[in-house]
Scaffold this motif. Structure first.
Motif, PDB file in Angstrom:
ATOM      1  N   SER A   1      -0.801  -0.621  17.930  1.00  0.00           N
ATOM      2  CA  SER A   1      -0.763  -2.046  17.569  1.00  0.00           C
ATOM      3  C   SER A   1       0.105  -2.851  18.537  1.00  0.00           C
ATOM      4  CB  SER A   1      -0.220  -2.214  16.152  1.00  0.00           C
ATOM      5  OG  SER A   1      -1.070  -1.623  15.219  1.00  0.00           O
TER       6      SER A   1
ATOM      7  N   GLN B   1     -10.578  -7.979   9.379  1.00  0.00           N
ATOM      8  CA  GLN B   1     -10.059  -9.302   8.993  1.00  0.00           C
ATOM      9  C   GLN B   1      -8.719  -9.563   9.669  1.00  0.00           C
ATOM     10  OE1 GLN B   1     -10.201  -8.771   4.812  1.00  0.00           O
ATOM     11  NE2 GLN B   1     -12.153  -9.837   4.565  1.00  0.00           N
ATOM     12  N   LEU B   2      -7.914  -8.508   9.685  1.00  0.00           N
ATOM     13  CA  LEU B   2      -6.606  -8.601  10.331  1.00  0.00           C
ATOM     14  C   LEU B   2      -6.768  -8.971  11.799  1.00  0.00           C
ATOM     15  CD1 LEU B   2      -3.596  -7.874   9.766  1.00  0.00           C
ATOM     16  CD2 LEU B   2      -4.109  -5.678  10.767  1.00  0.00           C
TER      17      LEU B   2
ATOM     18  N   ARG C   1       0.836  -1.205   0.000  1.00  0.00           N
ATOM     19  CA  ARG C   1       0.000   0.000   0.000  1.00  0.00           C
ATOM     20  C   ARG C   1       0.872   1.257   0.000  1.00  0.00           C
ATOM     21  NH1 ARG C   1      -5.333  -1.670   1.702  1.00  0.00           N
ATOM     22  NH2 ARG C   1      -5.509  -3.385   0.246  1.00  0.00           N
TER      23      ARG C   1
ATOM     24  N   ASP D   1      -7.800 -12.635  12.057  1.00  0.00           N
ATOM     25  CA  ASP D   1      -6.685 -13.557  11.821  1.00  0.00           C
ATOM     26  C   ASP D   1      -5.729 -13.561  13.010  1.00  0.00           C
ATOM     27  OD1 ASP D   1      -7.799 -14.015   9.430  1.00  0.00           O
ATOM     28  OD2 ASP D   1      -6.400 -12.787   8.268  1.00  0.00           O
ATOM     29  N   PHE D   2      -5.496 -12.368  13.543  1.00  0.00           N
ATOM     30  CA  PHE D   2      -4.547 -12.258  14.658  1.00  0.00           C
ATOM     31  C   PHE D   2      -5.092 -12.968  15.888  1.00  0.00           C
ATOM     32  CE2 PHE D   2      -2.377  -9.833  18.063  1.00  0.00           C
ATOM     33  CZ  PHE D   2      -1.082 -10.141  17.689  1.00  0.00           C
ATOM     34  N   ALA D   3      -6.401 -12.851  16.099  1.00  0.00           N
ATOM     35  CA  ALA D   3      -7.012 -13.531  17.241  1.00  0.00           C
ATOM     36  C   ALA D   3      -7.136 -15.025  16.984  1.00  0.00           C
ATOM     37  CB  ALA D   3      -8.382 -12.923  17.534  1.00  0.00           C
TER      38      ALA D   3
ATOM     39  N   ASP E   1       0.061   3.907  16.602  1.00  0.00           N
ATOM     40  CA  ASP E   1      -1.365   3.600  16.474  1.00  0.00           C
ATOM     41  C   ASP E   1      -1.837   2.573  17.505  1.00  0.00           C
ATOM     42  OD1 ASP E   1      -0.810   1.056  15.541  1.00  0.00           O
ATOM     43  OD2 ASP E   1      -1.027   1.580  13.442  1.00  0.00           O
TER      44      ASP E   1
ATOM     45  N   ASP F   1      -4.021   2.676   6.265  1.00  0.00           N
ATOM     46  CA  ASP F   1      -3.970   2.325   4.847  1.00  0.00           C
ATOM     47  C   ASP F   1      -4.916   1.179   4.488  1.00  0.00           C
ATOM     48  OD1 ASP F   1      -2.037   4.206   4.251  1.00  0.00           O
ATOM     49  OD2 ASP F   1      -0.436   2.887   4.942  1.00  0.00           O
ATOM     50  N   LEU F   2      -5.441   0.521   5.492  1.00  0.00           N
ATOM     51  CA  LEU F   2      -6.355  -0.588   5.226  1.00  0.00           C
ATOM     52  C   LEU F   2      -7.787  -0.109   5.449  1.00  0.00           C
ATOM     53  CD1 LEU F   2      -4.527  -3.504   7.087  1.00  0.00           C
ATOM     54  CD2 LEU F   2      -4.265  -2.770   4.732  1.00  0.00           C
TER      55      LEU F   2
ATOM     56  N   ARG G   1      -5.306   4.642  21.904  1.00  0.00           N
ATOM     57  CA  ARG G   1      -4.794   4.386  20.562  1.00  0.00           C
ATOM     58  C   ARG G   1      -5.479   3.135  20.049  1.00  0.00           C
ATOM     59  NH1 ARG G   1       1.430   5.659  21.831  1.00  0.00           N
ATOM     60  NH2 ARG G   1       0.959   4.410  23.643  1.00  0.00           N
TER      61      ARG G   1
ATOM     62  N   VAL H   1      -9.090  -2.113  24.421  1.00  0.00           N
ATOM     63  CA  VAL H   1      -9.299  -0.957  23.535  1.00  0.00           C
ATOM     64  C   VAL H   1      -8.847   0.274  24.304  1.00  0.00           C
ATOM     65  CG1 VAL H   1     -10.935   0.449  22.251  1.00  0.00           C
ATOM     66  CG2 VAL H   1     -11.210  -2.018  22.284  1.00  0.00           C
TER      67      VAL H   1
ATOM     68  N   GLU I   1     -10.742  -4.788   6.010  1.00  0.00           N
ATOM     69  CA  GLU I   1      -9.393  -5.365   6.103  1.00  0.00           C
ATOM     70  C   GLU I   1      -8.856  -5.283   7.525  1.00  0.00           C
ATOM     71  OE1 GLU I   1      -7.364  -4.667   1.750  1.00  0.00           O
ATOM     72  OE2 GLU I   1      -7.729  -2.933   3.015  1.00  0.00           O
TER      73      GLU I   1
ATOM     74  N   ALA J   1      -5.256   1.246  17.327  1.00  0.00           N
ATOM     75  CA  ALA J   1      -4.590   0.173  16.577  1.00  0.00           C
ATOM     76  C   ALA J   1      -5.276  -0.106  15.250  1.00  0.00           C
ATOM     77  CB  ALA J   1      -4.486  -1.106  17.410  1.00  0.00           C
ATOM     78  N   LEU J   2      -5.726   0.954  14.581  1.00  0.00           N
ATOM     79  CA  LEU J   2      -6.260   0.780  13.231  1.00  0.00           C
ATOM     80  C   LEU J   2      -5.171   1.163  12.240  1.00  0.00           C
ATOM     81  CD1 LEU J   2      -9.742   2.448  13.662  1.00  0.00           C
ATOM     82  CD2 LEU J   2      -9.201   0.031  13.711  1.00  0.00           C
ATOM     83  N   LYS J   3      -5.109   0.406  11.158  1.00  0.00           N
ATOM     84  CA  LYS J   3      -4.135   0.733  10.118  1.00  0.00           C
ATOM     85  C   LYS J   3      -4.806   1.670   9.123  1.00  0.00           C
ATOM     86  CE  LYS J   3      -0.588  -1.063  11.592  1.00  0.00           C
ATOM     87  NZ  LYS J   3       0.445  -0.097  11.962  1.00  0.00           N
TER      88      LYS J   3
ATOM     89  N   ARG K   1     -13.871  -4.824  16.779  1.00  0.00           N
ATOM     90  CA  ARG K   1     -12.812  -5.820  16.931  1.00  0.00           C
ATOM     91  C   ARG K   1     -13.032  -6.705  18.154  1.00  0.00           C
ATOM     92  NH1 ARG K   1      -7.915  -2.498  16.280  1.00  0.00           N
ATOM     93  NH2 ARG K   1      -8.292  -2.262  18.473  1.00  0.00           N
TER      94      ARG K   1
END
Lengths: 230, 198
Positions: free
Chosen positions: A88, B84-85, A26, B88-90, A86, B76-77, B70, B67, B81, B72-74, B129
């Motif tokens: 993460s 989904q991320l 991206r 998958d991570f969970a 962010d 760019d996605l 911050r 939660v 997505e 933790a959202l991307k 999430r």
């Protein structure tokens, strides 16, 4: 604290690896910038020092490797920054997944998009710098063995400086001394190959460094990330 | 699920809040109240295991979902997505990100990059999430912040379902907004007694 989590360790490697590749594609410009930087730095030497082939050939491997170090540090500054900013990293820590394995997955993905292209570019760079033909495959081999070490060691620095403002400058001060052995072995091996001397000793030491970095660095990265959350 | 006794954290040689005793069991909903800076976030971070307590005991027997401020959202996605991320991570292949997005009221913004979402939508996405996480214990820091009236009702619904299904939640709030759910318990975070600081 006895947080028992049912997910088996290592389950996060796949998702994190795929996530990193997706994010990298991206933001293609962020992958390309260090590579362009590498090419520009190397191409300045014939212009700035001397275009004479014999003079360039004597310093070819050193120039290419130093430029590769600089390009790597450039790309490592942001290695953990986005994930820290962010939140993460908080999610990784709370999830109960192993931070060390997440670090392995992230370093692998990072090497694939930032390290492997340097290896692939190396024949071109070697041609620019008039490196004799015998040195080219060895240069590529040292880069293939060395860039993962740079990424893993740099990731420790990136994790340590992630909470600091202007962490980028601190990062380069922190990791360049640790890059010195890699640099010495890599340029030594390439130089030996050009001179027709055996170079498998240096390559063997570089392989040993890689093994040590892959096995030990993830734990240091995990500890540094935990520290960044405090 | 979680047991804390005489829990506190020192920053610069001074405890952030008075020692806290807290027992969270199945179906519990705890609301932490206190003024800005009283240490609600710090306590939640302690409970999540992000920070180690300087004094007191903390035992947590289940996985937690967190939660924080911050999200933790991307950027760019897009929303889907991101979810989904998280799924998958969970490691939950049975959970449906689309369904979670719908429950959070995000069906209009599924293919919008998270970077272009409003603050309230981002919050909803982070809350969605939670539905994809197998963790029975939710730790929510100011979950009502940035949410509109609908969002608050929606969050109350999620909380009621979660607690009703045997989950538990510890959340912080500084305002008048409290969950519209019967049986929640409040824990006021008090400042540390002055004296032994230097």
């Amino acid at each position: 604290m006895n947080a028992t989590v049912t997910t088996p360790p290592g389950k996060a490697i796949g998702p994190i690896f795929r996530r990193d590749l997706k994010l990298a594609f991206r933001r293609r410009s962020e992958i390309l910038q260090p590579l362009i930087f590498l090419c520009v730095v190397v191409s300045l030497f014939p212009l700035g020092v001397s275009p004479a082939p014999e003079r360039l050939a004597t310093m070819a491997q050193g120039v290419i490797w130093i430029a590769a170090l600089l390009a790597t540090v450039l790309s490592l500054d942001t290695f953990f920054r986005d994930d820290w900013e962010d939140g993460s990293i908080e999610q990784w820590a709370v999830s109960g997944h192993s931070l060390a394995l997440i670090a392995v997955a992230r370093a692998a993905a990072h090497w694939l998009v930032a390290g492997l292209p340097i290896v692939l570019l190396s024949p071109l760079l070697a041609t620019w710098m008039q490196l004799p033909g015998e040195g080219v495959p060895v240069l590529a081999a040292t880069l293939a063995l060395g860039t993962p070490v740079l990424a893993l060691v740099g990731a420790i620095g990136s994790a340590l400086t992630v909470g600091a403002r202007r962490g980028g400058q601190l990062l380069s001060l922190l990791v360049f001394p640790l890059y010195v052995p890699v640099l010495i072995m890599a340029t030594g091996a390439t130089g030996a190959a050009v001179d027709g001397l055996p170079y498998n000793g240096q390559l063997g030491l570089m392989a040993a460094m890689l093994v040590a970095a892959v096995t030990l660095a993830p734990f240091a990265i995990a500890a540094a990330l935990r520290l960044s959350l405090e | 699920m979680l047991q804390a006794s005489r829990l506190t954290l020192e920053r610069h040689f001074h405890p952030v809040f008075a020692p806290v005793d807290l027992v969270v069991g199945r179906g519990d909903l705890w609301v932490l109240t206190g003024a800005n800076g009283s240490g609600k976030t710090t306590l939640l971070r302690l409970l999540a295991g992000l920070v180690t307590p300087s004094e007191g005991q903390l035992a947590r027997s289940v996985a937690a979902a967190w939660v924080g401020h911050r999200l933790a959202l991307k950027d760019d996605l897009d929303v889907l997505e991101n979810l989904q991320l998280a799924r998958d991570f969970a490691g939950r292949t049975d959970a449906d990100p689309l369904d979670a997005a719908r429950k959070a009221g995000l069906e209009m913004a599924l293919d919008q990059p998270a970077g272009t979402l409003s603050a309230g939508q981002r919050k909803r996405c982070a809350l969605a999430r939670l539905l994809l996480s197998p963790a029975p214990l939710w730790l929510l820091d100011e979950p009502y912040a940035n949410l509109d009236r609908d969002g608050v009702t929606l969050l109350d619904g999620l909380l009621a379902d979660h607690v009703g299904a045997g989950g538990a939640c510890v959340m912080s709030t500084h305002g008048d907004l409290k969950p519209a759910i019967d049986g929640y318990r409040e824990l006021a975070i008090l400042p540390a007694p002055p004296g032994d600081h230097w």
